[in-house]
Design a protein around this motif. Structure first.
Motif, PDB file in Angstrom:
ATOM      1  N   PHE A  81     -69.646  38.030  24.373  1.00 10.77           N
ATOM      2  CA  PHE A  81     -69.477  39.388  23.839  1.00 10.77           C
ATOM      3  C   PHE A  81     -69.980  39.487  22.407  1.00 10.77           C
ATOM      4  N   SER A  82     -69.529  38.544  21.585  1.00  9.02           N
ATOM      5  CA  SER A  82     -69.782  38.707  20.157  1.00  9.02           C
ATOM      6  C   SER A  82     -71.235  38.383  19.809  1.00  9.02           C
ATOM      7  N   PHE A  83     -71.859  37.493  20.575  1.00  9.01           N
ATOM      8  CA  PHE A  83     -73.279  37.232  20.327  1.00  9.01           C
ATOM      9  C   PHE A  83     -74.086  38.496  20.632  1.00  9.01           C
TER      10      PHE A  83
ATOM     11  N   VAL B  87     -65.744  48.777  11.804  1.00 12.63           N
ATOM     12  CA  VAL B  87     -64.796  48.857  12.928  1.00 12.63           C
ATOM     13  C   VAL B  87     -64.782  47.540  13.701  1.00 12.63           C
ATOM     14  N   ALA B  88     -65.975  46.951  13.872  1.00 10.01           N
ATOM     15  CA  ALA B  88     -66.074  45.720  14.664  1.00 10.01           C
ATOM     16  C   ALA B  88     -65.229  44.600  14.074  1.00 10.01           C
TER      17      ALA B  88
ATOM     18  N   ALA C 157     -64.135  40.227  17.532  1.00 12.27           N
ATOM     19  CA  ALA C 157     -64.316  40.854  16.229  1.00 12.27           C
ATOM     20  C   ALA C 157     -64.685  39.818  15.173  1.00 12.27           C
ATOM     21  N   PHE C 158     -63.973  38.708  15.186  1.00 11.77           N
ATOM     22  CA  PHE C 158     -64.214  37.655  14.200  1.00 11.77           C
ATOM     23  C   PHE C 158     -65.619  37.086  14.368  1.00 11.77           C
ATOM     24  N   ALA C 159     -65.949  36.687  15.607  1.00 11.18           N
ATOM     25  CA  ALA C 159     -67.206  35.977  15.844  1.00 11.18           C
ATOM     26  C   ALA C 159     -68.423  36.882  15.652  1.00 11.18           C
ATOM     27  N   SER C 160     -68.303  38.167  16.015  1.00  9.45           N
ATOM     28  CA  SER C 160     -69.494  39.021  15.963  1.00  9.45           C
ATOM     29  C   SER C 160     -70.014  39.158  14.533  1.00  9.45           C
TER      30      SER C 160
END
Lengths: 296, 268
Positions: free
Chosen positions: A88-90, A109-110, A171-174
């Motif tokens: 998702f975050s990639f 927001v992300a 949210a963190f990884a993106s």
């Protein structure tokens, strides 16, 4: 003279390091030693004497159905959250890296789920998933059906915990993927475009290898964070509907120590957690570290 | 196409915040309407003051601010000293000592719960600010990122300052710190976030209302809601005011946060 200066350096070093070192010794190293010893005793946190029981706690653990259940739940939770969140975050990182209108708002927001207090976020999710008060119920009622009561079913409430974990971790990884993508060398992409490589080929053969260090960093930090899930369990399910349906390792550790007062057994539990975590991290390291190329 | 995908993803990530805000402004009578409305019929600000009074939130707020403020400042100050020493002061077997400190990042905090609870009972620190703050100060992560940062400082600058007769403390304060702003900010934000949101340790170490922090206040309201004595509009109002300070802070410092961590943890 030089030796005198050297000794002054040493003294300064000690002066700088001591305050933190004392705290580490008291609240980190000593607890590990103490915890190791406690794990060989039978103790209820209250009695003045500890009874040494050898390996009993560890043997008991192997035959404890609750241990296997919480270990399994944690494994399912952590694996799903960490892996799905990377996908998702990639993708989200790639999207956030495009030149699009309103990107600044999207990026803000992300990131919000990561900084939101987990206890408060868990509370919001209880409401979101609620069959009557949640927004999904508006969708269900349009079709004339009643929504499922997520938190009253064993399998679905583990799903609910995974959903919240996923929401936070994505949210963190993106944002880290975004930052990594922004730092990629543009020349490589220009060369690849001239050579006629398609966009998807560029992602596969250029972006993913170049992002190796970021992916590795996020896998490791994600795994550490996911295995520690506690707040969502405590606020959303308390390990239920029937304990330990959705309990996880740390929540059960807390239950054993501070609700059932089995300090010795809980310490064995904690030690096994430590070993399993280290084992998983070593596996990740051996599987991935050699494939990761750090630039410069 | 990409735009649509992006909007859908952001909607999914943002929905909880939207629902939290909307519910926090609804009239109590609107909460039980099925299916729920996507917008409140009128803005009902009173929920906020009612939620504030539903539990001693003034006290919880004070406790949270005090505990996370002091713990963050202490954590960063001690990490600065330690990171500087490891990066720029001579000492035998320094690398081994550094590894010993960094290895604590592999130790789950949860392992320390029982021993630290026992230790704090002996110290008489249960249900005190000291009990909430002191065990939460030493952490390897800020030491690690600041160490990475300090190692990259230009040696010539440090040596020149030395030649001018500056001591290490002055070099740290006047050269190393000003040159490390982004990493320092990131480390402080991570630290503050961790302390502000901490739930498990305060849960174990406090046992009276006067020492509770905000996450415990939220958990308390959740219990009330289960019993039906507090309604969802108040719960959401409480969630909003608990989450707000950090959200505002991060909205402004988000870029520095990510860049600082990337620089400290990934490079070098």
């Amino acid at each position: 003279m030089t030796s005198c200066r050297k000794h002054r350096e040493w003294l300064t070093f000690l002066g700088f390091v001591t305050p933190n070192a004392v705290l580490f010794l008291t609240f980190t190293y000593w607890p590990i030693v103490y915890s190791a010893w406690l794990s060989f005793t039978d103790w209820d946190l209250l009695r003045p004497t500890h009874e040494t029981v050898g390996l009993d706690n560890y043997l008991k653990l192997l035959g404890d159905a609750r241990f296997w259940r919480v270990l399994g739940n944690t494994a399912i939770y952590a694996t799903t959250v960490v892996i799905v969140a990377q996908v998702f975050s990639f993708t989200l990182g790639l999207l956030l890296n495009m030149k699009l209108r309103g990107q600044q708002i999207f990026r803000t927001v992300a990131f919000l789920p990561h900084v939101t207090m987990t206890a408060a976020a868990a509370l919001v999710w209880v409401l979101l998933l609620h069959p009557q008060y949640g927004p999904l119920s508006a969708v269900y009622s349009a079709f004339g059906v009643r929504g499922p009561n997520w938190l009253d079913s064993a399998s679905m409430s583990l799903g609910a915990l995974i959903l919240v974990g996923l929401w936070k971790e994505t949210a963190f990884a993106s944002l880290f993927y975004l930052a990594g993508l922004q730092g990629l060398p543009q020349e490589c992409y220009e060369a690849a475009t001239i050579d006629g490589a398609s966009k998807s080929a560029q992602v596969r053969h250029l972006t993913i290898p170049l992002m190796g260090p970021t992916i590795f960093f996020l896998l490791v930090t994600g795994t550490i964070a996911a295995t520690k899930a506690f707040d969502t369990v405590a606020i959303m399910t308390e390990g239920g509907p029937v304990y330990p349906d959705t309990s996880m390792y740390v929540y059960h550790l807390y239950t054993l120590a501070f609700r059932e007062y089995q300090a010795g057994y809980a310490s064995a539990f904690a030690f096994v957690f430590f070993l399993v975590t280290i084992g998983v991290l070593i596996l990740q390291w051996r599987a991935l570290a050699r494939r990761v190329h750090y630039g410069e | 196409m990409a735009y649509l995908l992006l909007v859908i993803s952001i909607f999914m990530l943002g929905l909880p915040f939207f629902w939290m805000l909307v519910t926090s402004l609804k009239l109590p009578t609107e909460i039980n309407v099925y299916p729920p409305a996507w917008l409140p019929s009128e803005i009902h600000w009173n929920n906020y003051s009612d939620a504030w009074d539903a539990a001693p939130f003034g006290r919880f707020y004070l406790n949270s601010a005090l505990v996370s403020g002091v713990a963050t400042i202490a954590q960063i100050a001690l990490a600065l000293l330690m990171a500087y020493a490891f990066a720029l002061i001579q000492f035998p077997a320094k690398t081994a000592l550094l590894l010993l400190v960094l290895s604590t990042m592999m130790i789950p905090d949860e392992m320390k719960l029982v021993p630290n609870f026992i230790l704090l009972t002996k110290l008489g620190w249960i249900d005190t600010y000291a009990g909430l703050i002191v065990p939460a100060i030493a952490h390897a992560f800020p030491v690690f990122v600041l160490y990475q940062q300090f190692r990259q400082l230009p040696r010539s600058l440090i040596e020149a300052a030395h030649a001018d007769g500056a001591g290490h403390l002055r070099i740290l304060w006047q050269i190393a710190v000003p040159m490390s702003r982004p990493v320092l900010t990131a480390a402080a934000l991570v630290s503050l976030l961790g302390h502000w949101n901490a739930y498990l340790w305060p849960l174990i170490i406090t046992n009276t209302g006067s020492m509770r922090t905000l996450p415990l206040g939220i958990a308390y309201l959740r219990k009330q809601a289960e019993e039906g004595s507090v309604q969802w509009n108040l719960l959401m109002a409480a969630a909003v005011f608990v989450v707000l300070p950090i959200v505002i802070l991060y909205t402004f410092a988000q870029k520095q946060f990510v860049e600082g961590i990337m620089r400290g943890a990934l490079k070098g």
